[in-house]
Design an enzyme around this catalytic site. Structure first.
Site, PDB file in Angstrom:
ATOM      1  N   CYS A   1      -4.866 -14.923 -24.017  1.00  0.00           N
ATOM      2  CA  CYS A   1      -3.397 -15.050 -23.996  1.00  0.00           C
ATOM      3  C   CYS A   1      -2.879 -16.146 -24.933  1.00  0.00           C
ATOM      4  O   CYS A   1      -1.703 -16.167 -25.266  1.00  0.00           O
ATOM      5  CB  CYS A   1      -2.918 -15.327 -22.582  1.00  0.00           C
TER       6      CYS A   1
ATOM      7  N   HIS B   1       4.030 -17.714 -22.124  1.00  0.00           N
ATOM      8  CA  HIS B   1       3.177 -16.559 -21.869  1.00  0.00           C
ATOM      9  C   HIS B   1       3.612 -15.937 -20.546  1.00  0.00           C
ATOM     10  O   HIS B   1       3.970 -16.655 -19.611  1.00  0.00           O
ATOM     11  CB  HIS B   1       1.708 -16.995 -21.808  1.00  0.00           C
TER      12      HIS B   1
ATOM     13  N   ASN C   1       1.677  -8.317 -18.171  1.00  0.00           N
ATOM     14  CA  ASN C   1       0.950  -9.309 -18.971  1.00  0.00           C
ATOM     15  C   ASN C   1       0.274  -8.587 -20.137  1.00  0.00           C
ATOM     16  O   ASN C   1      -0.666  -7.825 -19.939  1.00  0.00           O
ATOM     17  CB  ASN C   1      -0.083  -9.999 -18.075  1.00  0.00           C
TER      18      ASN C   1
HETATM   19  N1  ACO Z   1      -1.205  -4.946  -3.892  1.00  0.00           N
HETATM   20  C1  ACO Z   1      -1.266  -5.341  -2.602  1.00  0.00           C
HETATM   21  N2  ACO Z   1      -2.068  -6.328  -2.164  1.00  0.00           N
HETATM   22  C2  ACO Z   1      -2.855  -6.921  -3.083  1.00  0.00           C
HETATM   23  C3  ACO Z   1      -2.849  -6.540  -4.451  1.00  0.00           C
HETATM   24  C4  ACO Z   1      -1.988  -5.509  -4.829  1.00  0.00           C
HETATM   25  N3  ACO Z   1      -1.880  -5.080  -6.104  1.00  0.00           N
HETATM   26  N4  ACO Z   1      -3.731  -7.318  -5.108  1.00  0.00           N
HETATM   27  C5  ACO Z   1      -4.274  -8.155  -4.214  1.00  0.00           C
HETATM   28  N5  ACO Z   1      -3.753  -7.912  -2.983  1.00  0.00           N
HETATM   29  C6  ACO Z   1      -4.040  -8.587  -1.737  1.00  0.00           C
HETATM   30  C7  ACO Z   1      -5.416  -9.238  -1.703  1.00  0.00           C
HETATM   31  O1  ACO Z   1      -6.410  -8.303  -1.335  1.00  0.00           O
HETATM   32  C8  ACO Z   1      -5.228 -10.314  -0.656  1.00  0.00           C
HETATM   33  O2  ACO Z   1      -5.312  -9.730   0.596  1.00  0.00           O
HETATM   34  P1  ACO Z   1      -6.024 -10.522   1.827  1.00  0.00           P
HETATM   35  O3  ACO Z   1      -5.167 -11.756   2.041  1.00  0.00           O
HETATM   36  O4  ACO Z   1      -5.958  -9.537   2.944  1.00  0.00           O
HETATM   37  O5  ACO Z   1      -7.404 -10.831   1.359  1.00  0.00           O
HETATM   38  C9  ACO Z   1      -3.758 -10.749  -0.862  1.00  0.00           C
HETATM   39  O6  ACO Z   1      -3.123  -9.671  -1.563  1.00  0.00           O
HETATM   40  C10 ACO Z   1      -3.609 -12.030  -1.644  1.00  0.00           C
HETATM   41  O7  ACO Z   1      -4.421 -11.961  -2.849  1.00  0.00           O
HETATM   42  P2  ACO Z   1      -4.437 -13.121  -3.899  1.00  0.00           P
HETATM   43  O8  ACO Z   1      -5.331 -12.745  -5.032  1.00  0.00           O
HETATM   44  O9  ACO Z   1      -4.695 -14.427  -3.202  1.00  0.00           O
HETATM   45  O10 ACO Z   1      -2.921 -13.064  -4.390  1.00  0.00           O
HETATM   46  P3  ACO Z   1      -2.136 -14.107  -5.270  1.00  0.00           P
HETATM   47  O11 ACO Z   1      -0.931 -14.553  -4.559  1.00  0.00           O
HETATM   48  O12 ACO Z   1      -3.039 -15.172  -5.843  1.00  0.00           O
HETATM   49  O13 ACO Z   1      -1.640 -13.204  -6.483  1.00  0.00           O
HETATM   50  C11 ACO Z   1      -2.209 -12.758  -8.785  1.00  0.00           C
HETATM   51  C12 ACO Z   1      -2.565 -12.546  -7.318  1.00  0.00           C
HETATM   52  C13 ACO Z   1      -0.853 -12.115  -9.036  1.00  0.00           C
HETATM   53  C14 ACO Z   1      -3.265 -12.087  -9.645  1.00  0.00           C
HETATM   54  C15 ACO Z   1      -2.119 -14.266  -9.119  1.00  0.00           C
HETATM   55  O14 ACO Z   1      -3.265 -14.898  -8.616  1.00  0.00           O
HETATM   56  C16 ACO Z   1      -2.021 -14.559 -10.596  1.00  0.00           C
HETATM   57  O15 ACO Z   1      -0.998 -14.332 -11.225  1.00  0.00           O
HETATM   58  N6  ACO Z   1      -3.055 -15.164 -11.207  1.00  0.00           N
HETATM   59  C17 ACO Z   1      -3.042 -15.679 -12.568  1.00  0.00           C
HETATM   60  C18 ACO Z   1      -3.110 -14.623 -13.631  1.00  0.00           C
HETATM   61  C19 ACO Z   1      -3.191 -15.299 -14.979  1.00  0.00           C
HETATM   62  O16 ACO Z   1      -2.515 -16.272 -15.276  1.00  0.00           O
HETATM   63  N7  ACO Z   1      -4.046 -14.805 -15.868  1.00  0.00           N
HETATM   64  C20 ACO Z   1      -4.279 -15.521 -17.106  1.00  0.00           C
HETATM   65  C21 ACO Z   1      -3.924 -14.809 -18.255  1.00  0.00           C
HETATM   66  S1  ACO Z   1      -4.591 -13.171 -18.317  1.00  0.00           S
HETATM   67  C22 ACO Z   1      -5.639 -13.128 -19.681  1.00  0.00           C
HETATM   68  O17 ACO Z   1      -6.082 -14.091 -20.241  1.00  0.00           O
HETATM   69  C23 ACO Z   1      -6.047 -11.709 -20.097  1.00  0.00           C
END
Ligand code: ACO
Length: 327
Positions: free
Chosen positions: A114, A254, A284
């Site tokens: 990114c 980003h 993203n």
């Molecule tokens: N729909 C419904 N529920 C979901 C989904 C979905 N699509 N995905 C995950 N869940 C559930 C999980 O299973 C979990 O359930 P549980 O509590 O029963 O175990 C719950 O939701 C919470 O999951 P988390 O992963 O803790 O959710 P979080 O609030 O952290 O959000 C996310 C996830 C959106 C991916 C976030 O962590 C994020 O944005 N991370 C950073 C991404 C990023 O910056 N990437 C870097 C750049 S990308 C690159 O370089 C290519």
């Protein structure tokens, strides 16, 4: 201060739109979860016969038009991508051929996830300052849909395809790169990775069956690092330029998650109405998110000559970067 000027910008998103409601039919998710956790409503998906260089070339043509240059004027081509057409030749070589850039100029890819566009911008500034090049085509283009595991709800809702480009030249006014921050930390690389397909784990039937050629991410861990690094990079780069958040006219971060953007602007003191948000429409797009955001801001009149533009990124590697430009 680097005396550079982005004389043209362009962007391209594939025609097909995949909404959160479409995803509800594919995996166990909901529009409500995706919207509240990420800010994403829809994303664009490349067609089967569209590769990263195709998207980049379309965006580049728009940038050439705005800059008033032709492909024959370009003396270096860079493409920031983690979804190259082929592992080699570089996607930049395919772009060079497609656009008709002179078949003698250097063309190479930047792999910084990114942060790739900001890495390319900083490199371009150095190349122009030292006379290595004078009219650079910098593209950032991704077809993340091709390396997405469409059965994994924790990642497949996040990504989209698209491209953004810039023509970068020596400045003839007071525009320039005022300051920058860039860095990487390979220790945590495994938290966000495409495991297979390289020399560590060459492609086999087993790697394909296990979907190891798709993106794997420990989202909540990556999230914490993204918030910390984006905030730090924003504050440090502004400080280096003797500016504060109040001086920023336009902020193009980003776009990985609206919550990361909100946390960054709060800490850096940048108002939301100066922040360009595209994530609802694009998801993203890794390296492509920043140049697409810049292009949209230029074309809708939000970013004008003389404005202070701040941009920050964080991504796989981990890598990060920030740039303060006088537009
Ligand atoms: N729909 C419904 N529920 C979901 C989904 C979905 N699509 N995905 C995950 N869940 C559930 C999980 O299973 C979990 O359930 P549980 O509590 O029963 O175990 C719950 O939701 C919470 O999951 P988390 O992963 O803790 O959710 P979080 O609030 O952290 O959000 C996310 C996830 C959106 C991916 C976030 O962590 C994020 O944005 N991370 C950073 C991404 C990023 O910056 N990437 C870097 C750049 S990308 C690159 O370089 C290519």
């Amino acid at each position: 201060m680097f005396d550079i000027k982005i004389t043209g910008t362009g962007s391209y998103l594939p025609k097909k739109v995949l909404t959160n409601f479409d995803l509800e039919k594919m995996v166990d998710t909901s529009d409500e979860w995706i919207t509240t956790r990420t800010g994403i409503k829809e994303r664009h998906i490349a067609s089967e016969d569209e590769a990263t260089s195709d998207l980049a070339s379309k965006a580049a043509e728009e940038a050439f038009e705005m800059a008033g240059v032709s492909a024959r004027d370009i003396d270096a081509v860079m493409v920031a991508t983690i979804t190259p057409d082929t592992l080699f030749p570089a996607t930049a070589c395919w772009v060079q051929k497609k656009l008709g850039v002179k078949p003698v100029v250097p063309a190479f890819d930047i792999s910084a996830a990114c942060s790739g566009y900001l890495y390319g911008l900083i490199l371009s500034a150095g190349m122009i300052k030292t006379g290595v090049a004078s009219k650079i085509l910098l593209c950032a283009s991704e077809t993340l849909s091709k390396i997405t595991n469409w059965d994994d709800r924790s990642t497949c809702v996040l990504f989209g395809d698209g491209a953004g480009c810039a023509v970068i030249e020596k400045s003839d006014c007071d525009s320039g790169l005022l300051s920058y921050v860039w860095g990487a930390d390979g220790k945590l690389g495994k938290l966000l990775i495409q495991e297979a397909g390289g020399s560590r784990m060459p492609a086999t039937k087993e790697t394909v069956d296990k979907k190891l050629h798709t993106v794997s991410m420990q989202g909540n861990e990556v999230y914490k690092h993204a918030v910390t690094k984006m905030k730090k990079a924003a504050i440090e780069s502004l400080k280096k330029a003797n500016l504060t958040g109040e001086d920023v006219d336009v902020y193009v971060p980003h776009q990985a998650n609206i919550r990361i953007i909100e946390a960054t602007i709060k800490r850096a003191g940048i108002p939301m109405d100066k922040t360009v948000v595209t994530i609802d429409k694009t998801g993203n797009m890794s390296a492509a998110t920043i140049p697409v955001g810049i292009d949209w801001a230029v074309r809708d009149g939000r970013l004008n000559r003389g404005d202070i533009l701040l941009s920050t990124a964080f991504g796989g590697g981990f890598t990060w970067g920030a740039a303060v430009l006088r537009w």
